[in-house]
Design a protein around this motif. Structure first.
Motif, short mmCIF file in Angstrom:
data_model
loop_
_atom_site.label_atom_id
_atom_site.label_comp_id
_atom_site.label_asym_id
_atom_site.label_seq_id
_atom_site.Cartn_x
_atom_site.Cartn_y
_atom_site.Cartn_z
N SER A 267 0.85 -1.19 0.00
CA SER A 267 0.00 0.00 0.00
C SER A 267 0.88 1.24 0.00
O SER A 267 1.39 1.65 1.03
CB SER A 267 -0.92 0.00 1.23
OG SER A 267 -1.67 1.19 1.27
N LEU B 139 -6.64 4.95 2.01
CA LEU B 139 -7.37 4.29 3.10
C LEU B 139 -8.29 3.17 2.59
O LEU B 139 -8.21 2.03 3.06
CB LEU B 139 -8.20 5.32 3.89
CG LEU B 139 -9.14 4.74 4.95
CD1 LEU B 139 -8.38 3.92 5.98
CD2 LEU B 139 -9.94 5.85 5.62
N THR C 94 -6.50 0.05 1.23
CA THR C 94 -5.80 -0.66 2.30
C THR C 94 -6.79 -1.46 3.14
O THR C 94 -6.55 -2.63 3.47
CB THR C 94 -5.02 0.32 3.18
OG1 THR C 94 -4.10 1.06 2.38
CG2 THR C 94 -4.25 -0.42 4.26
N SER D 35 -3.52 5.86 6.34
CA SER D 35 -4.55 4.86 6.67
C SER D 35 -4.66 4.67 8.18
O SER D 35 -5.76 4.59 8.73
CB SER D 35 -4.21 3.52 5.99
OG SER D 35 -4.31 3.62 4.59
#
Length: 341
Positions: free
Chosen positions: A97, A105, A108, A125
């Motif tokens: 990621s 976000l 992920t 995230s």
């Protein structure tokens, strides 16, 4: 053979990850790539690594990439749906990621929800939704492996030791390009100056965050969620040489540190090969050539972003998400010369 999906493949972390992968053709296979609008770089990556799936930012970009690839049998998808498809790709064992900012976000979370281990370079995230991401990872039994050099260093220093013996963790910061500049002179800083980091080569957003030390504040929040320590046991110290990447102090007074050249391929490779270590072509740290390792306290009046991050972490709720959003807007406005440093 470990199969990888890389989200943000054309950015700084993504390209460094592919550099690592290229050195181990027998250990890694790229099954999915996701990028935004850099079609030139993405086309080269597709031809080089032959992923089964690739996602781009827009429908027009997908059409153009498909035209360029011709008979290359890669499926091309686009937009948020395409990004989430890449994040949850059934063939992937590990998802890297590496998308910059809040846009990382959802993919992920989708990767973790799909039961994928995640090599996390998108600190936002955890800043925005650390309680949700870590809870989902526990439920799914997946691992979130840190890629940031500081958190990788902490992860390595904790190996074989329980958190019960930890007094605090200390994140090191280079101090950025303005460590020695007077506060009165900071109002005239230009984007060109702020983008000249003394030690690291990174994307624009993270480079500006490093110049303001907001990046270190975000890393404090990230460390809180990764390692389960309250933020008052996560400290920051300036270390201009960027040789010690972070430290763990134990209750008996022992302090463990991880040292290495400032090259992101080292923590990336550790996340990709964990729990193993493999040789690489990264330059070795020469202790004989080190002229000194120095440390100093953060000037919190000159760099107020750090305390804003601590305050947001203590406030809890959506405060860190608000902090992150405000910072992303401020960085873009500064780069567009609409506000001062």
């Amino acid at each position: 053979m470990k199969r990888l999906a890389i989200l943000g493949s054309t950015g700084s972390i993504g390209t460094s990850t592919l550099d690592v992968v290229e050195g181990y053709p027998d250990r890694f296979q790229i099954v999915a790539l996701a990028a935004g609008a850099n079609l030139d770089r993405l086309e080269g990556q597709v031809r080089r690594f032959a992923p089964r799936l690739v996602s781009v930012g827009s429908e027009a970009g997908a059409r153009e990439l498909r035209r360029r690839l011709g008979r290359v049998p890669t499926e091309v998808v686009w937009g948020t749906a395409g990004l989430l498809q890449a994040a949850a790709d059934a063939d992937a064992d590990l998802v890297v990621s590496a998308i910059v900012g809040a846009g990382g976000l959802l993919p992920t979370m989708r990767a973790v929800a799909a039961g994928k281990d995640v090599a996390l370079a998108n600190k936002e995230s955890l800043v925005m939704a650390g309680h949700l991401l870590t809870a989902e990872a526990r439920v799914r039994g997946t691992r979130v492996l840190p890629v940031d050099s500081e958190h990788s260093a902490i992860f390595q220093c904790l190996a074989g030791n329980g958190m019960g013996g930890v007094r605090r963790i200390v994140l090191t910061a280079s101090g950025g390009p303005f460590r020695t500049r007077s506060r009165s002179a900071m109002a005239s800083i230009t984007p060109e100056e702020a983008l000249k980091h003394p030690n690291w080569s990174m994307g624009q957003k993270i480079t500006i965050d490093s110049a303001t030390l907001m990046n270190k504040g975000l890393e404090v929040i990230e460390a809180h969620w990764l390692f389960g320590l309250p933020v008052d046991r996560v400290d920051v110290i300036i270390h201009p040489q960027s040789i010690i990447h972070s430290l763990v102090e134990y209750v008996d007074g022992s302090v463990l540190a991880q040292l290495g050249v400032p090259d992101m391929r080292v923590p990336i490779q550790y996340a990709l090969t964990y729990p193993e270590r493999q040789p690489n072509m990264v330059p070795r740290l020469s202790l004989e050539q080190l002229t000194g390792l120095t440390f100093e306290a953060v000037d919190r009046e000159k760099f107020p972003c750090l305390d804003l991050a601590y305050e947001a972490a203590v406030a809890g709720g959506s405060s860190a998400a608000v902090l992150n959003a405000a910072n992303e807007v401020a960085v873009q406005r500064f780069l567009n010369r609409r506000i001062g440093f």
